[in-house]
Enzyme design. Sequence first.
Site, PDB file in Angstrom:
ATOM      1  N   LYS A  62      12.167 -25.960  12.965  1.00 45.32           N
ATOM      2  CA  LYS A  62      12.474 -24.737  12.224  1.00 45.32           C
ATOM      3  C   LYS A  62      13.129 -23.808  13.242  1.00 45.32           C
ATOM      4  O   LYS A  62      12.433 -23.150  14.037  1.00 45.32           O
ATOM      5  CB  LYS A  62      11.186 -24.101  11.683  1.00 45.32           C
ATOM      6  CG  LYS A  62      10.496 -24.886  10.570  1.00 45.32           C
ATOM      7  CD  LYS A  62       9.229 -24.153  10.144  1.00 45.32           C
ATOM      8  CE  LYS A  62       8.651 -24.680   8.846  1.00 45.32           C
ATOM      9  NZ  LYS A  62       8.328 -26.113   8.856  1.00 45.32           N
ATOM     10  N   LYS A 118       5.063 -33.810  -1.412  1.00 46.28           N
ATOM     11  CA  LYS A 118       3.871 -33.207  -0.811  1.00 46.28           C
ATOM     12  C   LYS A 118       2.675 -34.096  -1.101  1.00 46.28           C
ATOM     13  O   LYS A 118       2.380 -34.399  -2.256  1.00 46.28           O
ATOM     14  CB  LYS A 118       3.607 -31.832  -1.438  1.00 46.28           C
ATOM     15  CG  LYS A 118       4.515 -30.756  -0.900  1.00 46.28           C
ATOM     16  CD  LYS A 118       3.809 -29.934   0.164  1.00 46.28           C
ATOM     17  CE  LYS A 118       4.785 -28.993   0.848  1.00 46.28           C
ATOM     18  NZ  LYS A 118       4.636 -28.900   2.281  1.00 46.28           N
TER      19      LYS A 118
END
Length: 348
Positions: free
Chosen positions: A258, A144
Amino acid sequence: MALRLLYRRYTLPFRAPVRTAHGVWAERTGLIVRLEDGAGRVGYGEVAPIPWFGTETVEEAEAALSVLGEWVKPEQLAAVPVKLGCLRFALAGAFGELGQDERLVKDNPSPPYLAVAALLPAGRAALAQIGPKAELGFRTFKWKVGVGDIADELSLLDDVIGELPSGSKLRLDANGAWDRRQAGRWLERAAERPIEFIEQPCFAEASQGAAQCARMEDALRGLAGDFPTPIALDESLVGAHDVERWLAADWPGIFVIKPALLGDPAPVLARLAAAKADVVFSSALETAVGAQAALQLAFAWAGKPRALGFGVWPLFTDSVFDGPFGAPFIRAEDVARLNPEAVWTALN
Ligand code: MG
């Protein structure tokens, strides 16, 4: 032929709160749907919305289910509005499990297992986690970025790369945190390093206005043309409509998909396959029900296999809701073994 449609709403606390660009996410709310046909065959599906991503809310999906009622025809399921993409995904999955969806018959052999990317926390905390995860066998790592000061994070990059076992890949996920100039600095730095891709360097939400959205999309296209490291779209792809839009614009980078947000996934995945799109399958922090459906699609994908974005479990305080976890690979048999009925029963 009428089908019996039941659903149960769930609110499940995460083992540890999930930090998002929209604050801290402590529990997941969603719906499990159950379809049964006249022959007693049963299929399950999951509605796992992420409203700040631009999906419907759980309330909207639940309202549509109560309008559908307990006895439905397949045509009614197919007629659920496209804007209820998460509900459409759940219903398509449950219906497919009744064995009546011929579009899902595959002609390509599935791999026995797929690699999973290890998630690394933002900042310096990533360094201590690489060794133990490498020891478990992970070779793709996702760090991240875009959380702390850009100069600090840039100066850590080589330390992070230095910790990776040889032959590893590092993906960077900025969650849209940078402007074009900052993204350019990262892409320049990434160019000669083992960076698999940079995920969503820039992003504007719809609430920031159409002009800003267009500016950010231009920035993404410009960056993709200017630098060799591939760019992956994640936040830019909320549903099938966005995927179609970026496909039509010949997006040269990667599509983070997704499945839980895709609506009826079969036509979209067929379009991606026809375009020979480069796809990463990724979790929407769903339970084992949605995870099984999403992972089955990942295993059926005939394109280049990239490490899955499903390194999220154990996720819930009650592990009956979790997908397969802890390993650098998910095996097809682990996916087959997930038990939607156990999730349904646990919600009773
Ligand atoms: Mg992402």
